[in-house]
Design a protein around this motif. Structure first.
Motif, mmCIF file in Angstrom:
data_model
loop_
_atom_site.group_PDB
_atom_site.id
_atom_site.type_symbol
_atom_site.label_atom_id
_atom_site.label_comp_id
_atom_site.label_asym_id
_atom_site.label_seq_id
_atom_site.Cartn_x
_atom_site.Cartn_y
_atom_site.Cartn_z
ATOM 1 N N ASN A 1 0.797 -1.228 0.000
ATOM 2 C CA ASN A 1 0.000 0.000 0.000
ATOM 3 C C ASN A 1 0.829 1.278 0.000
ATOM 4 O O ASN A 1 0.479 2.231 -0.668
ATOM 5 N N ASN A 2 1.916 1.315 0.756
ATOM 6 C CA ASN A 2 2.708 2.553 0.810
ATOM 7 C C ASN A 2 3.860 2.542 -0.192
ATOM 8 O O ASN A 2 4.755 3.369 -0.100
ATOM 9 N N TRP A 3 3.818 1.619 -1.150
ATOM 10 C CA TRP A 3 4.914 1.489 -2.104
ATOM 11 C C TRP A 3 4.437 1.532 -3.549
ATOM 12 O O TRP A 3 4.991 2.241 -4.379
ATOM 13 N N GLY B 1 -1.747 -0.062 -4.283
ATOM 14 C CA GLY B 1 -1.425 -1.093 -3.300
ATOM 15 C C GLY B 1 -1.898 -2.475 -3.701
ATOM 16 O O GLY B 1 -2.930 -2.631 -4.343
#
Length: 109
Positions: free
Chosen positions: A45-47, A51
């Motif tokens: 999700n944060n990459w 996500g």
């Protein structure tokens, strides 16, 4: 039977996968008969935009540092993002995880 162990919900500190300097949340899928880790699910999700929840095999793991809450893998960036996405609605189906593991094994040969 399987058990999902989302370390973020069960520990003060989450276990994570460190990729390109980013911390990605992990869920361990454990066979409750043998207590072996059968699959790891990486939350990107944060990459990655949008996500995804990507599947990793235990053989992809290089090292688990429980004290540092860190899992290192033997995969490159491209190998990781090309892993199949895990369908959380099917994860409790008896044949889903073995099928997913077989798919990964056939793609990595």
């Amino acid at each position: 039977m399987i058990m999902l162990l989302n370390s973020e919900r069960h520990h003060d500190k989450a276990s994570f996968l460190l990729v390109c300097g980013l911390k990605l949340a992990l869920t361990f899928i454990i066979d409750t008969r043998s207590w072996e880790i059968v699959l790891l699910v990486v939350d990107t999700n944060n990459w990655l935009p949008g996500g995804k929840h990507l599947a990793l095999l235990p053989t992809d793991v290089d090292k688990i540092d429980w004290a540092a809450h860190c899992v290192s893998v033997k995969l490159s960036h491209d190998e990781l993002i090309n892993r199949p996405e895990v369908d959380s609605d099917k994860i409790t189906e008896e044949s889903y995880i073995p099928t997913l593991c077989a798919q990964i094994n056939s793609e990595t040969r």
